[in-house]
Design an enzyme around this catalytic site. Structure first.
Site, short mmCIF file in Angstrom:
data_model
loop_
_atom_site.label_atom_id
_atom_site.label_comp_id
_atom_site.label_asym_id
_atom_site.label_seq_id
_atom_site.Cartn_x
_atom_site.Cartn_y
_atom_site.Cartn_z
N CYS A 71 67.91 29.74 69.29
CA CYS A 71 66.62 29.92 68.62
C CYS A 71 65.45 30.10 69.59
O CYS A 71 64.48 30.78 69.26
CB CYS A 71 66.31 28.70 67.73
SG CYS A 71 67.74 28.09 66.82
N CYS B 133 63.42 33.53 70.62
CA CYS B 133 62.37 34.13 69.79
C CYS B 133 61.25 33.14 69.44
O CYS B 133 60.10 33.54 69.32
CB CYS B 133 62.97 34.68 68.50
SG CYS B 133 63.90 36.17 68.82
N HIS B 134 61.61 31.87 69.21
CA HIS B 134 60.59 30.93 68.72
C HIS B 134 59.93 30.13 69.83
O HIS B 134 58.92 29.48 69.59
CB HIS B 134 61.22 29.95 67.72
CG HIS B 134 61.76 30.63 66.50
ND1 HIS B 134 60.98 30.96 65.42
CD2 HIS B 134 63.00 31.09 66.20
CE1 HIS B 134 61.72 31.57 64.50
NE2 HIS B 134 62.96 31.66 64.95
N MET C 268 64.05 37.24 59.92
CA MET C 268 64.88 36.15 60.44
C MET C 268 66.35 36.45 60.14
O MET C 268 66.70 36.81 59.01
CB MET C 268 64.45 34.86 59.73
CG MET C 268 65.39 33.70 59.87
SD MET C 268 65.28 32.94 61.49
CE MET C 268 66.62 31.75 61.36
N HIS D 188 56.67 42.31 76.04
CA HIS D 188 58.14 42.25 76.06
C HIS D 188 58.71 43.22 77.09
O HIS D 188 58.64 42.94 78.28
CB HIS D 188 58.66 42.51 74.65
CG HIS D 188 60.09 42.15 74.47
ND1 HIS D 188 60.53 40.85 74.43
CD2 HIS D 188 61.20 42.91 74.35
CE1 HIS D 188 61.85 40.83 74.30
NE2 HIS D 188 62.28 42.08 74.24
N HIS E 100 59.95 48.60 70.60
CA HIS E 100 60.98 48.07 71.50
C HIS E 100 61.48 49.25 72.34
O HIS E 100 62.44 49.92 71.98
CB HIS E 100 62.12 47.43 70.70
CG HIS E 100 63.03 46.59 71.56
ND1 HIS E 100 64.01 47.14 72.35
CD2 HIS E 100 63.09 45.25 71.75
CE1 HIS E 100 64.64 46.16 72.99
NE2 HIS E 100 64.10 45.00 72.64
FE1 DHE Z 1 66.78 41.88 76.13
C1 DHE Z 1 65.51 43.99 78.55
C2 DHE Z 1 64.09 39.81 76.52
C3 DHE Z 1 67.79 40.03 73.44
C4 DHE Z 1 69.60 43.76 75.92
N1 DHE Z 1 65.09 41.94 77.25
C5 DHE Z 1 64.77 42.89 78.20
C6 DHE Z 1 63.53 42.51 78.83
C7 DHE Z 1 63.14 41.33 78.26
C8 DHE Z 1 64.11 40.97 77.27
C9 DHE Z 1 61.91 40.51 78.61
C10 DHE Z 1 62.84 43.28 79.94
C11 DHE Z 1 63.42 42.91 81.27
C12 DHE Z 1 62.81 43.67 82.43
O1 DHE Z 1 62.67 44.90 82.34
O2 DHE Z 1 62.48 43.04 83.45
N2 DHE Z 1 66.06 40.23 75.11
C13 DHE Z 1 64.94 39.56 75.45
C14 DHE Z 1 64.71 38.45 74.52
O3 DHE Z 1 63.83 37.56 74.61
C15 DHE Z 1 65.63 38.66 73.40
C16 DHE Z 1 64.80 39.31 72.29
C17 DHE Z 1 66.18 37.43 72.72
C18 DHE Z 1 66.94 36.49 73.60
O4 DHE Z 1 67.10 35.36 73.17
O5 DHE Z 1 67.35 36.84 74.69
C19 DHE Z 1 66.60 39.69 74.00
N3 DHE Z 1 68.41 41.89 74.89
C20 DHE Z 1 68.63 41.05 73.88
C21 DHE Z 1 69.92 41.30 73.27
O6 DHE Z 1 70.45 40.61 72.37
C22 DHE Z 1 70.45 42.55 73.87
C23 DHE Z 1 70.38 43.68 72.85
C24 DHE Z 1 71.90 42.44 74.32
C25 DHE Z 1 72.12 41.56 75.50
O7 DHE Z 1 72.85 41.96 76.39
O8 DHE Z 1 71.56 40.47 75.56
C26 DHE Z 1 69.46 42.76 74.99
N4 DHE Z 1 67.44 43.57 77.04
C27 DHE Z 1 68.65 44.15 76.86
C28 DHE Z 1 68.81 45.26 77.79
C29 DHE Z 1 67.62 45.34 78.54
C30 DHE Z 1 66.78 44.26 78.05
C31 DHE Z 1 70.03 46.16 77.88
C32 DHE Z 1 67.31 46.32 79.67
C33 DHE Z 1 66.99 47.68 79.14
C34 DHE Z 1 66.90 48.73 80.24
O9 DHE Z 1 67.32 49.87 79.99
O10 DHE Z 1 66.43 48.42 81.34
#
Ligand code: DHE
Length: 571
Positions: free
Chosen positions: A59, A62-63, A113, A349, A391
């Site tokens: 949780c 996001c929260h 949610m 983000h 996003h």
């Molecule tokens: Fe990410 C990038 C945060 C969930 C896949 N994600 C990012 C970035 C942030 C972030 C701050 C940018 C990083 C940077 O560029 O320095 N992500 C979060 C969360 O807070 C969130 C919403 C919830 C969590 O609890 O983590 C979250 N993210 C996910 C996923 O569930 C994803 C889809 C699958 C996974 O692997 O976790 C996911 N996030 C990604 C990917 C990037 C990313 C593949 C980089 C994209 C790129 O092309 O550079």
């Protein structure tokens, strides 16, 4: 729209689709007055410990750990406990109470949610409902000493190769997140063979490359940062450090004279960033990000979202989610660290550079805005209103037939891909100046888009819809011809193309990534931990299937980071 969970076993699953609008967010921060609030439901110490772990893993992303809300709603007790007299809060959504909370956690909401009824037991749902009516636990801090104590050099620099010891085409190597396995797979882009599977942090998140392309930095959600040396005969981890308890971002120094010298990683908890030596991860500095929001209120948990390295100055852009402050951290003298604070909008983000790499564009997702920073002047260049929950991943840059250079972002909460005109110093683009920083087109797509991608050599724009509640859409991607964005030239059902056996599980088609030469697009098919997953490779010119990469060890593949494209910020 009820948005489904990302993965049935993903440790931290709530995504940006859970966002509430900026207006609702505003309301959620207003303390409720006038109502008589009931007592918090009692919990035993064992129940509290169990709930605390579930909350942190599923949780907090996001929260927020302190439950102040960001992408997800505020969950402090004054919102969650029942008002004894039944009066409503200013949002009209009455403090919630046990049975309503159980339903929300179990079934999700139209506000975005996700539902947890198929991963949490009935008892756990009830436990979580109780837990969030109690005062949030404040996790411990994590000091410079803690960071230092966690630091491990596995292969000292003197014992590392002085030249590349394998025969791989490293430029076209992909570092692939195997999210729920806590590993990355290094996949050879030429042969499509898995060259190495490397143990990394828990619920591993992203990879970034050093300026030289030799080192891969991988950050796990548990704050574990792993450094992989691609020059070793079998690439593996050469150093590790834990930079906090919860983290998402990492990058390295890329300015001339500082290539591969430093690394920086950002933590969600405690809210801070850590600067390290690039080749050993030896911690050099920890900097807290606690402070004032752009609205002038103190925030105790301003988490570090995206970080990116400038190539025009010795600076990193460090985006602070809850405060909406963008920091330009000057690493030319880390003993006397200077940083510039640029106010933008709350809930920063992810983001990426424009084609000229002068501007960094970042989504303020729950504010429905894109902020652009001018890396040359060190000032905010624009704050652009866009559709719900942008996003971008890193976005996509191309030359629009009518509007010139544009940067594209997808949306989790809207059915469009937004194109924003970006400035260019090239004389041939001068005629498009009047469009700069305007939304010039909203290309029709579907909600639930996580990532868009193109390549300078491509004529196509790819977008996934991994978070769409419709199984077929979640398993498909759309492709547009850049010369005509009126409708997709093709919608590809990646799951069907893969030949994987159909089951009840959704295999989300997520994160298109180009090969180094821009001729192939790789897409992950992301199932649960026990489902067969794959990476499906397409020919970018003909949009036909080229290869399905699957292996029992390929567990929950999500992000894929091509060495050359990541090294040079090509997207
Ligand atoms: Fe990410 C990038 C945060 C969930 C896949 N994600 C990012 C970035 C942030 C972030 C701050 C940018 C990083 C940077 O560029 O320095 N992500 C979060 C969360 O807070 C969130 C919403 C919830 C969590 O609890 O983590 C979250 N993210 C996910 C996923 O569930 C994803 C889809 C699958 C996974 O692997 O976790 C996911 N996030 C990604 C990917 C990037 C990313 C593949 C980089 C994209 C790129 O092309 O550079």
């Amino acid at each position: 729209m009820k948005i489904p969970r990302l993965s049935s076993v993903a440790a931290v699953v709530l995504l940006t689709g859970l966002a509430i609008t900026a207006a609702a967010q505003e309301k959620s921060s207003i303390a409720q007055t006038g109502n008589t609030i009931s007592e918090s439901p009692p919990m035993t110490a064992v129940e509290k410990e169990t709930a605390k772990k579930i909350y942190f893993e599923r949780c907090a992303g996001c929260h927020g750990v302190l439950r102040k809300g960001a992408t997800g709603k505020n969950l402090e007790p004054h919102w969650t406990k029942t008002a004894k007299d039944g009066t409503k809060t200013e949002g009209g959504t009455l403090s919630l109470g046990q049975s309503r909370l159980e339903k929300i956690i179990g079934y999700g909401t139209d506000g975005g949610m996700v539902n947890f009824d198929d991963i949490l037991t009935k008892e756990e749902l009830s436990l979580m409902a109780k837990y969030i009516q109690n005062t949030p636990d404040v996790p411990p801090e994590y000091s410079f000493k803690d960071t230092m104590d966690s630091w491990k050099v596995i292969v000292p620099v003197k014992d590392r190769p002085t030249k590349q010891m394998n025969k791989y085409n490293l430029k076209n190597m992909f570092s692939v997140t195997l999210r729920d396995a806590g590993e990355v797979a290094l996949i050879d882009g030429d042969t499509k063979e898995i060259r190495s599977i490397v143990k990394t942090g828990y619920a591993v998140h992203i990879s970034r490359m050093s300026k030289s392309g030799r080192y891969v930095y991988v950050i796990g959600r548990d704050g574990r940062l792993s450094l992989i040396d691609l020059w070793m005969e079998k690439p593996g981890v050469v150093a590790e450090v834990k930079i906090g308890f919860d983290a998402r971002s990492v990058d390295t120094s890329k300015f001339k004279g500082f290539e591969d010298k430093y690394a920086i990683a950002g933590a969600y908890w405690p809210p801070q960033y850590v600067i390290m030596d690039g080749d050993t991860l030896k911690p050099r500095k920890v900097v807290s990000t606690r402070g004032m929001t752009v609205d002038g209120e103190y925030h105790p948990e301003p988490r570090v979202a995206s970080i990116v390295a400038s190539e025009i100055k010795p600076e990193w852009v460090v985006n602070i989610k809850e405060t909406g402050q963008i920091l330009l951290v000057d690493y030319s003298d880390i003993e006397n660290l200077k940083s510039t604070t640029i106010a933008s909008a709350k809930f920063l983000h992810d983001g990426g550079f424009d084609a000229s790499k002068r501007y960094f564009l970042v989504a303020a997702n729950a504010s429905n805005k894109i902020a652009a920073v001018d890396m040359k002047t060190g000032k905010l260049a624009a704050l652009v209103d866009v559709a719900k929950i942008p996003h971008p991943g890193r976005g996509a840059n191309f030359v629009h037939p009518q509007f010139g250079p544009v940067w594209a972002t997808g949306h989790l909460g809207a059915d469009v891909v937004t194109l924003i005109s970006t400035p260019s110093e090239e004389a041939k683009f001068a005629k498009y100046k009047s469009f700069n920083w305007k939304v010039v087109q909203e290309v029709k797509h579907v909600p639930g888009n996580l990532f868009v991608k193109t390549h300078p050599k491509s004529t196509h724009l790819w977008a996934d819809s991994a978070q769409n509640s419709d199984k077929e859409l979640a398993e498909s991607v759309a492709v547009w011809n850049l010369s005509d964005l009126s409708k997709p030239v093709k919608t590809i059902n990646v799951f069907k193309d893969s030949g994987l056996v159909a089951t009840k599980a959704t295999r989300r088609a997520v994160h298109p990534e180009y090969s180094a030469d821009g001729t192939e697009v790789w897409i992950s098919l992301w199932g649960g931990k026990t489902d067969q997953s794959a990476i499906v490779v397409y020919d970018d010119k003909t949009l036909t299937l080229k290869k399905v990469i699957t292996d029992p060890k390929m567990i929950t593949p999500t992000g894929k980071f091509n060495v050359f494209n990541t090294q040079h910020d090509i997207y």
